[in-house]
Design a protein around this motif. Structure first.
Motif, PDB file in Angstrom:
ATOM      1  N   ILE A  40     -33.014  37.413  24.690  1.00 54.77           N
ATOM      2  CA  ILE A  40     -33.157  37.132  23.246  1.00 54.77           C
ATOM      3  C   ILE A  40     -32.440  35.828  22.887  1.00 54.77           C
ATOM      4  O   ILE A  40     -32.968  34.996  22.149  1.00 54.77           O
ATOM      5  CB  ILE A  40     -32.615  38.319  22.419  1.00 54.77           C
ATOM      6  CG1 ILE A  40     -33.474  39.569  22.671  1.00 54.77           C
ATOM      7  CG2 ILE A  40     -32.601  37.971  20.928  1.00 54.77           C
ATOM      8  CD1 ILE A  40     -32.907  40.852  22.053  1.00 54.77           C
ATOM      9  N   ARG A  41     -31.267  35.631  23.469  1.00 55.66           N
ATOM     10  CA  ARG A  41     -30.530  34.384  23.159  1.00 55.66           C
ATOM     11  C   ARG A  41     -31.276  33.162  23.681  1.00 55.66           C
ATOM     12  O   ARG A  41     -31.268  32.101  23.039  1.00 55.66           O
ATOM     13  CB  ARG A  41     -29.132  34.446  23.779  1.00 55.66           C
ATOM     14  CG  ARG A  41     -28.198  35.353  22.999  1.00 55.66           C
ATOM     15  CD  ARG A  41     -26.726  35.129  23.343  1.00 55.66           C
ATOM     16  NE  ARG A  41     -25.977  36.326  22.952  1.00 55.66           N
ATOM     17  CZ  ARG A  41     -25.633  37.298  23.804  1.00 55.66           C
ATOM     18  NH1 ARG A  41     -25.921  37.210  25.092  1.00 55.66           N
ATOM     19  NH2 ARG A  41     -24.987  38.361  23.345  1.00 55.66           N
TER      20      ARG A  41
ATOM     21  N   SER B  17     -37.737  35.753  30.845  1.00 55.43           N
ATOM     22  CA  SER B  17     -37.910  34.793  29.747  1.00 55.43           C
ATOM     23  C   SER B  17     -38.845  33.668  30.182  1.00 55.43           C
ATOM     24  O   SER B  17     -39.008  33.411  31.376  1.00 55.43           O
ATOM     25  CB  SER B  17     -36.557  34.198  29.365  1.00 55.43           C
ATOM     26  OG  SER B  17     -36.078  33.391  30.437  1.00 55.43           O
TER      27      SER B  17
ATOM     28  N   HIS C  27     -34.430  32.833  23.745  1.00 58.78           N
ATOM     29  CA  HIS C  27     -35.477  32.588  22.754  1.00 58.78           C
ATOM     30  C   HIS C  27     -34.902  31.871  21.530  1.00 58.78           C
ATOM     31  O   HIS C  27     -35.521  30.938  20.995  1.00 58.78           O
ATOM     32  CB  HIS C  27     -36.110  33.920  22.338  1.00 58.78           C
ATOM     33  CG  HIS C  27     -37.174  33.801  21.284  1.00 58.78           C
ATOM     34  ND1 HIS C  27     -38.456  33.385  21.560  1.00 58.78           N
ATOM     35  CD2 HIS C  27     -37.127  34.022  19.940  1.00 58.78           C
ATOM     36  CE1 HIS C  27     -39.170  33.371  20.441  1.00 58.78           C
ATOM     37  NE2 HIS C  27     -38.386  33.755  19.446  1.00 58.78           N
ATOM     38  N   ILE C  28     -33.731  32.318  21.094  1.00 62.04           N
ATOM     39  CA  ILE C  28     -33.114  31.700  19.915  1.00 62.04           C
ATOM     40  C   ILE C  28     -32.785  30.230  20.206  1.00 62.04           C
ATOM     41  O   ILE C  28     -33.048  29.343  19.391  1.00 62.04           O
ATOM     42  CB  ILE C  28     -31.856  32.494  19.492  1.00 62.04           C
ATOM     43  CG1 ILE C  28     -32.268  33.898  19.010  1.00 62.04           C
ATOM     44  CG2 ILE C  28     -31.083  31.747  18.409  1.00 62.04           C
ATOM     45  CD1 ILE C  28     -31.108  34.862  18.791  1.00 62.04           C
ATOM     46  N   GLU C  29     -32.301  29.972  21.422  1.00 66.13           N
ATOM     47  CA  GLU C  29     -31.977  28.583  21.784  1.00 66.13           C
ATOM     48  C   GLU C  29     -33.224  27.717  21.928  1.00 66.13           C
ATOM     49  O   GLU C  29     -33.270  26.590  21.430  1.00 66.13           O
ATOM     50  CB  GLU C  29     -31.208  28.560  23.113  1.00 66.13           C
ATOM     51  CG  GLU C  29     -29.762  29.031  22.998  1.00 66.13           C
ATOM     52  CD  GLU C  29     -29.103  29.209  24.357  1.00 66.13           C
ATOM     53  OE1 GLU C  29     -28.158  30.013  24.429  1.00 66.13           O
ATOM     54  OE2 GLU C  29     -29.544  28.562  25.336  1.00 66.13           O
TER      55      GLU C  29
ATOM     56  N   GLU D 277     -32.516  36.402  34.162  1.00 64.50           N
ATOM     57  CA  GLU D 277     -31.536  37.017  33.266  1.00 64.50           C
ATOM     58  C   GLU D 277     -31.181  38.429  33.749  1.00 64.50           C
ATOM     59  O   GLU D 277     -31.996  39.126  34.354  1.00 64.50           O
ATOM     60  CB  GLU D 277     -32.104  37.147  31.838  1.00 64.50           C
ATOM     61  CG  GLU D 277     -32.298  35.831  31.112  1.00 64.50           C
ATOM     62  CD  GLU D 277     -33.613  35.155  31.449  1.00 64.50           C
ATOM     63  OE1 GLU D 277     -34.428  35.773  32.177  1.00 64.50           O
ATOM     64  OE2 GLU D 277     -33.827  34.023  31.002  1.00 64.50           O
TER      65      GLU D 277
ATOM     66  N   VAL E   8     -27.813  41.519  18.949  1.00 69.12           N
ATOM     67  CA  VAL E   8     -27.925  40.076  18.694  1.00 69.12           C
ATOM     68  C   VAL E   8     -28.235  39.792  17.223  1.00 69.12           C
ATOM     69  O   VAL E   8     -27.706  38.837  16.646  1.00 69.12           O
ATOM     70  CB  VAL E   8     -29.013  39.448  19.603  1.00 69.12           C
ATOM     71  CG1 VAL E   8     -29.238  37.982  19.256  1.00 69.12           C
ATOM     72  CG2 VAL E   8     -28.629  39.600  21.065  1.00 69.12           C
TER      73      VAL E   8
ATOM     74  N   ASP F  93     -29.992  40.895  26.082  1.00 70.90           N
ATOM     75  CA  ASP F  93     -29.289  40.019  25.130  1.00 70.90           C
ATOM     76  C   ASP F  93     -29.502  38.564  25.532  1.00 70.90           C
ATOM     77  O   ASP F  93     -29.772  37.698  24.688  1.00 70.90           O
ATOM     78  CB  ASP F  93     -27.791  40.346  25.124  1.00 70.90           C
ATOM     79  CG  ASP F  93     -27.499  41.812  24.830  1.00 70.90           C
ATOM     80  OD1 ASP F  93     -28.154  42.685  25.444  1.00 70.90           O
ATOM     81  OD2 ASP F  93     -26.624  42.086  23.997  1.00 70.90           O
ATOM     82  N   ASP F  94     -29.397  38.286  26.836  1.00 76.88           N
ATOM     83  CA  ASP F  94     -29.596  36.910  27.311  1.00 76.88           C
ATOM     84  C   ASP F  94     -31.029  36.441  27.083  1.00 76.88           C
ATOM     85  O   ASP F  94     -31.265  35.266  26.761  1.00 76.88           O
ATOM     86  CB  ASP F  94     -29.263  36.815  28.808  1.00 76.88           C
ATOM     87  CG  ASP F  94     -27.765  36.926  29.073  1.00 76.88           C
ATOM     88  OD1 ASP F  94     -26.981  36.772  28.108  1.00 76.88           O
ATOM     89  OD2 ASP F  94     -27.398  37.169  30.231  1.00 76.88           O
TER      90      ASP F  94
ATOM     91  N   GLY G  20     -31.506  27.398  18.072  1.00 75.47           N
ATOM     92  CA  GLY G  20     -30.154  27.784  18.486  1.00 75.47           C
ATOM     93  C   GLY G  20     -29.462  28.790  17.590  1.00 75.47           C
ATOM     94  O   GLY G  20     -28.398  29.297  17.931  1.00 75.47           O
ATOM     95  N   ALA G  21     -30.036  29.087  16.402  1.00 73.03           N
ATOM     96  CA  ALA G  21     -29.360  30.040  15.511  1.00 73.03           C
ATOM     97  C   ALA G  21     -30.368  30.798  14.675  1.00 73.03           C
ATOM     98  O   ALA G  21     -31.449  30.289  14.359  1.00 73.03           O
ATOM     99  CB  ALA G  21     -28.376  29.302  14.596  1.00 73.03           C
TER     100      ALA G  21
END
Lengths: 328, 328
Positions: free
Chosen positions: A315-316, A223, A318-320, A308, A267, A312-313, A325-326
């Motif tokens: 991708i999360r 990431s 990136h979302i954060e 990571e 995710v 999944d981590d 965050g969502a």
């Protein structure tokens, strides 16, 4: 302490700047000055209370390197380079920017060292492009560097210079071989490897993305957040524990495209996965076959570099970091 | 065909010249022109019926490389370099001669290629100094190059350039990683590795020699005769069979000092061995510990490069080539 970032306007440079500003210190030492340099003037960071200097600089122009280190920064992050595709299209430019530019920097430091004993930490972003097919999986730390691009050649040469200048005591160099950065924020770009990010980033915001290769293509990812953490750790690490081999293959996540897609499904659901359109591209598939599938990265892991362990981590992260965050 | 030797006045350059003149051809093609270049004017070879051009040239001076290739030689042997000790003492000079000089040559060829499609064979002498301790024994072909000298760094960088310029089609490069040459003819010199030759060459003519290390020091050797044969084979080999990894660790003979001495005993008797005086030298022993003990050299062997398989043969080659075929 004073930190210089060369290549500060790029994606990694901007994220590194943000991280340093947020932390306010590097290890135990407070950061009281930041010099940000790039071919285009970098943006001033928000929320930094120390002194900021913004420099427009072409490292490959004689004299520029000496100017950049004039204030004797304690730590230099050297991220400046033209990318693989451009270095391949313009041979002379690639060598001028990616090799000569780096050598000017290293020689400017050497000359300053000879004058006043200056000896900064130099963190250099290298790349897994220093490796060229055929490659084993996983690639061990002692595998030879036989790049198949001019970009990879230039990075491998700079790695050798970094080790030699460090051995001679001119600076304390650490070379960080970054995995492919995924999910790369921003718009889809023309890089042949762009699809690794596109097939996740676009569906996460309801956009279609094109997948030009088959699901079993395996590659090596990290990431943007981990990439920045590698650079920061490289600036802090005790070089005595690293020894004379200063260039380190970073830890990362080896995953197939199919595994990336399954992580996206976990995710963000089937609706996101349905936005991936398969359009096989022979040329991209051929290029992919030569890319690094994954590394052992034993040395870097033992030295405390961390990445990571699941997509999944990634991708999360990136979302954060990019989507507040969502998912919408 | 026209052959250019850069570094023709050195030991290997002179022996290579002799060999080419003796053969009169390279592969199937007659040699009709020889250009011999070096910092000092090389001697004209005896017995060559074609055109000889002697050049005094400093490859690291801008413009010299273009001049040297002006007549478009078909094969270029690039042997020019300052040695390890000098490159270590004078950092800037080492990079100027060993790196910049080579790059000027490669770029002059590239520019000629762009103008008229010129595409010579380039045979480059690299060195086992591209490897640095800790080293396995034997060293596999895919082991990484982490040199511990500036000389080794410069050779490793030139190897990378050679591969990239070859990949781009500017020339057909082959990099030959020479083992330590033993028995080196001439007088004892100050090179730290000189004792490997001294302890054989001097006793063979009734002279004393000093051995500064213990008998169990293992190292990687080849005769001057084999070194020349590697270069000639590198000039003839089909580059398609070599593939993109153009730098090859040559075959050689892995032997301990004790094994060297026993070979001397077999060839020249106890009287010769008695002329070796043991004078342990801590510094030389420390340096030795980092030198390559031996290589697998599977690729080069498969590609037809051949070397001696016993130290007796290496000593006999010296007696034939340097002492008129018999001990006095």
């Amino acid at each position: 302490m004073h930190i210089l970032i060369i290549g500060a306007a790029g994606m990694v440079g901007r994220k590194l700047t943000q991280k340093l500003v947020k932390d306010g210190k590097l290890g135990e030492r407070a950061i009281d000055a930041l010099t940000l340099a790039d071919m285009v003037t970098p943006d001033a960071p928000h929320g930094f209370e120390g002194k900021v200097t913004l420099q427009t600089a072409d490292l490959s122009a004689p004299g520029e390197a000496a100017r950049l280190i004039g204030a004797r920064p304690n730590v230099i992050f050297h991220l400046a380079a033209i990318v693989s595709g451009e270095a391949e299209l313009d041979f002379a430019k690639g060598y001028r920017i990616n090799l000569d530019g780096t050598r000017y920097l290293f020689d400017a430091i050497r000359e300053a060292h000879d004058v006043d004993g200056y000896k900064p930490r130099v963190v250099f972003t290298s790349s897994i492009a220093v490796f060229g097919a055929p490659l084993p999986y996983p690639i061990p730390d002692d595998f030879h560097t036989t790049p198949l691009t001019s970009y990879g050649t230039q990075k491998a040469i700079c790695e050798l210079l970094l080790s030699d200048y460090s051995r001679k005591g001119f600076f304390d160099g650490i070379g960080i071989r970054l995995p492919t950065i995924c999910i790369r924020p921003g718009k889809p770009n023309k890089a042949a490897s762009g699809f690794f990010s596109n097939i996740l980033r676009e569906p996460l915001v309801g956009q279609e993305a094109v997948l030009p290769v088959s699901d079993d293509v395996r590659h090596w990812h990290t990431s943007p957040r981990s990439a920045v953490s590698f650079l920061v750790h490289g600036a802090k690490i005790d070089v005595e524990t690293v020894g004379p081999r200063r260039n380190l293959s970073m830890p990362g996540l080896s995953a197939t495209v199919g595994e990336q897609i399954e992580a996206l499904r976990r995710v963000a659901g089937n609706k996101a996965v349905a936005l991936i359109r398969r359009e096989p591209d022979e040329m991209v598939m051929r290029m992919c076959a030569g890319w690094a599938p994954g590394f052992e990265a034993k040395r870097a892991t033992a030295l405390g570099f961390e990445a990571e362990t699941s997509f999944d981590d990634i991708i999360r992260a990136h979302i954060e970091d990019e989507l507040g965050g969502a998912l919408q």
